[in-house]
Design an enzyme around this catalytic site. Structure first.
Site, PDB file in Angstrom:
ATOM      1  N   MET A  73      19.097 -88.179  -1.813  1.00 41.94           N
ATOM      2  CA  MET A  73      20.346 -87.474  -2.122  1.00 41.94           C
ATOM      3  C   MET A  73      20.504 -87.190  -3.613  1.00 41.94           C
ATOM      4  O   MET A  73      20.911 -86.095  -4.009  1.00 41.94           O
ATOM      5  CB  MET A  73      21.545 -88.281  -1.609  1.00 41.94           C
ATOM      6  N   LYS A 118      30.419 -63.320  -6.019  1.00 47.53           N
ATOM      7  CA  LYS A 118      30.893 -64.209  -4.947  1.00 47.53           C
ATOM      8  C   LYS A 118      30.120 -65.528  -4.986  1.00 47.53           C
ATOM      9  O   LYS A 118      29.074 -65.622  -5.642  1.00 47.53           O
ATOM     10  CB  LYS A 118      30.722 -63.512  -3.592  1.00 47.53           C
ATOM     11  N   ARG A 128      28.235 -55.846  10.828  1.00 47.15           N
ATOM     12  CA  ARG A 128      29.044 -56.931  10.288  1.00 47.15           C
ATOM     13  C   ARG A 128      30.446 -56.335  10.128  1.00 47.15           C
ATOM     14  O   ARG A 128      30.966 -55.779  11.079  1.00 47.15           O
ATOM     15  CB  ARG A 128      28.418 -57.453   8.982  1.00 47.15           C
ATOM     16  N   TYR A 159      11.984 -92.815   1.253  1.00 50.83           N
ATOM     17  CA  TYR A 159      12.369 -92.994   2.661  1.00 50.83           C
ATOM     18  C   TYR A 159      11.270 -92.519   3.603  1.00 50.83           C
ATOM     19  O   TYR A 159      10.719 -91.430   3.437  1.00 50.83           O
ATOM     20  CB  TYR A 159      13.636 -92.180   2.967  1.00 50.83           C
TER      21      TYR A 159
HETATM   22  C1  LIG Z   1      26.752 -59.873  -1.300  1.00 48.16           C
HETATM   23  C2  LIG Z   1      27.010 -58.421  -1.230  1.00 48.16           C
HETATM   24  C3  LIG Z   1      26.417 -57.551  -2.155  1.00 48.16           C
HETATM   25  C4  LIG Z   1      25.371 -57.999  -3.168  1.00 48.16           C
HETATM   26  O1  LIG Z   1      24.157 -58.225  -2.487  1.00 48.16           O
HETATM   27  P1  LIG Z   1      22.756 -58.508  -3.270  1.00 48.16           P
HETATM   28  O2  LIG Z   1      21.742 -58.404  -2.199  1.00 48.16           O
HETATM   29  O3  LIG Z   1      22.850 -59.904  -3.802  1.00 48.16           O
HETATM   30  O4  LIG Z   1      22.626 -57.496  -4.315  1.00 48.16           O
HETATM   31  C5  LIG Z   1      26.802 -56.221  -2.112  1.00 48.16           C
HETATM   32  N1  LIG Z   1      27.686 -55.763  -1.193  1.00 48.16           N
HETATM   33  C6  LIG Z   1      28.238 -56.572  -0.265  1.00 48.16           C
HETATM   34  C7  LIG Z   1      29.186 -56.003   0.730  1.00 48.16           C
HETATM   35  C8  LIG Z   1      27.914 -57.926  -0.242  1.00 48.16           C
HETATM   36  O5  LIG Z   1      28.452 -58.709   0.699  1.00 48.16           O
END
Ligand SMILES: *Cc1c(COP(=O)(O)O)cnc(C)c1O
Length: 395
Positions: A335, A57, A158, A287
């Protein structure tokens, strides 16, 4: 095969030799050999029947999802995990055929159409969402049932249905047309803590929910629970599949899990010196003039800044590597640029390479160094590099 050190050195040198490389003011190097090593190490750590889902992701935590997914699949992963539908489509458009689980919630008919069309596999978090999926698929007369993954909330608070309602939820999904349960899963909230109490409580809840589901005569085809930390912390959490993200990128989710398996960092960040000059004593730099020279100073300007992924809050706090030596960053990070005190390298030239994250000789600067300085986590630092810098694959 080159070692990690040799390969990155060669890449940095090549950048001086060809126009394409030279034209980059700053870039991310993705060490695919390190990535492959990490996946193979994880694979070795798992029992043969446990599948490995590479979580890619957020553009593979800033590393580039297509290349990472392809490399992970070649190295022993058999599933991919993404957060959103577009992330999944991007992998399919690149020709990736492996099963893809969408870890986030999806509800709209556009999302459901896309999931069916691209053969992505959604997470179902609630009875309401399951009903929406089933009726939407009915409306488009989608005949083959789609594979869905039932999410239980065992303590993360969650996504997911409360573990105590697991049987009712699973029975509903079982009964609904157009849906086929491919797995039941949950997510750990504290797997990176040295204190396993909460993790074990979540595991107990998962176990008891699964036991009750089995008592109803439903045999879940696949169970999974562990992120990187859970995978490394306790083999009892592995079940039929694990879902590591951070570990495949070569970082340890917690100091106490550092030595469980050998991991190599995949991401390195480099930039070029764009100007070198000497400024007088008592001169303000950048800055706000938050750095004032204590004496005459040789400084270098580097073409990388907070829009590229170097957090501005690191201003005046980090060191970088040039010619294998540590030099300090001075003044506010802007930046697109930042300044360095390069007094120890008086003959430094414009165009030379600066390593912000990575290794040069025996010196290295890690994502954990930055995360520690900022009181944040390495995950957030990595994701900062997904927007602007070009990525160069290094093998
Ligand atoms: C992001 C995520 C993972 C991976 O998590 P890591 O801590 O990076 O290994 C696994 N399962 C779910 C549901 C996630 O959202």
């Amino acid at each position: 095969m080159l070692s990690h050190d040799q390969s990155t050195t060669i890449a940095a040198n090549q950048q001086c030799d060809t126009y394409a490389w030279f034209s980059q003011r700053a870039w991310v190097e993705v060490d695919l050999e390190a990535l492959s090593h990490n996946v193979r190490q994880l694979r070795k750590f798992l029992s043969p029947h446990t599948q490995l889902m590479a979580v890619v992701k957020a553009d593979a935590y800033g590393h580039g999802s297509v290349t990472v997914a392809q490399t992970a699949l070649q190295s022993g992963a058999s599933w991919l995990g993404v957060a959103t539908v577009p992330e999944g489509i991007q992998l399919r458009e690149a020709g990736i055929k492996a099963p893809i689980l969408i870890l986030g919630a999806t509800y709209t008919s556009e999302q459901i159409h896309a999931i069916a069309h691209w053969k992505l596999q959604p997470t179902l978090c609630s009875p309401k969402q399951a009903l929406i999926f089933s009726t939407t698929l009915e409306a488009i007369k989608y005949n083959t049932p789609i594979a869905v993954h039932v999410k239980l909330d065992t303590g993360m608070s969650r996504l997911g249905t409360d573990w105590q309602q697991a049987t009712e939820f699973v029975q509903l999904v079982e009964r609904l047309p157009h849906l086929k349960i491919a797995s039941i899963y949950s997510h750990l909230a504290t797997a990176d803590s040295p204190d396993p109490t909460v993790m074990q409580q979540q595991h107990q809840r998962f176990k008891s929910a699964i036991a009750r589901i089995k008592e109803m005569g439903i045999e879940p085809p696949c169970l999974h629970l562990a992120n990187s930390a859970g995978t490394l912390a306790d083999k009892a959490l592995h079940y039929d599949m694990v879902r590591p993200g951070l570990a495949i990128y070569g970082l340890s989710p917690a100091p106490h899990l550092q030595n469980v398996i050998d991991l190599k960092p995949v991401l390195q960040v480099r930039a070029r010196v764009t100007q070198v000059k000497t400024i007088a004593e008592a001169t303000g730099v950048s800055y706000g003039h938050h750095f004032i020279t204590p004496g005459e100073m040789r400084i270098a300007v580097v073409g990388i800044g907070y829009a590229d992924g170097v957090p501005r809050n690191l201003s005046n706090k980090i060191q970088v590597l040039i010619r294998g030596k540590r030099v300090r960053q001075i003044g506010t990070i802007t930046m697109d640029q930042m300044m360095l005190d390069v007094s120890i390298i008086p003959d430094l030239q414009e165009g030379e390479v600066v390593t912000l994250l990575g290794q040069e000789g025996s010196e290295k600067i890690t994502v954990d160094d930055w995360a520690g300085e900022l009181n944040t986590i390495s995950w957030e630092i990595l994701c900062g590099f997904k927007h602007r810098l070009p990525r160069l694959g290094v093998i």
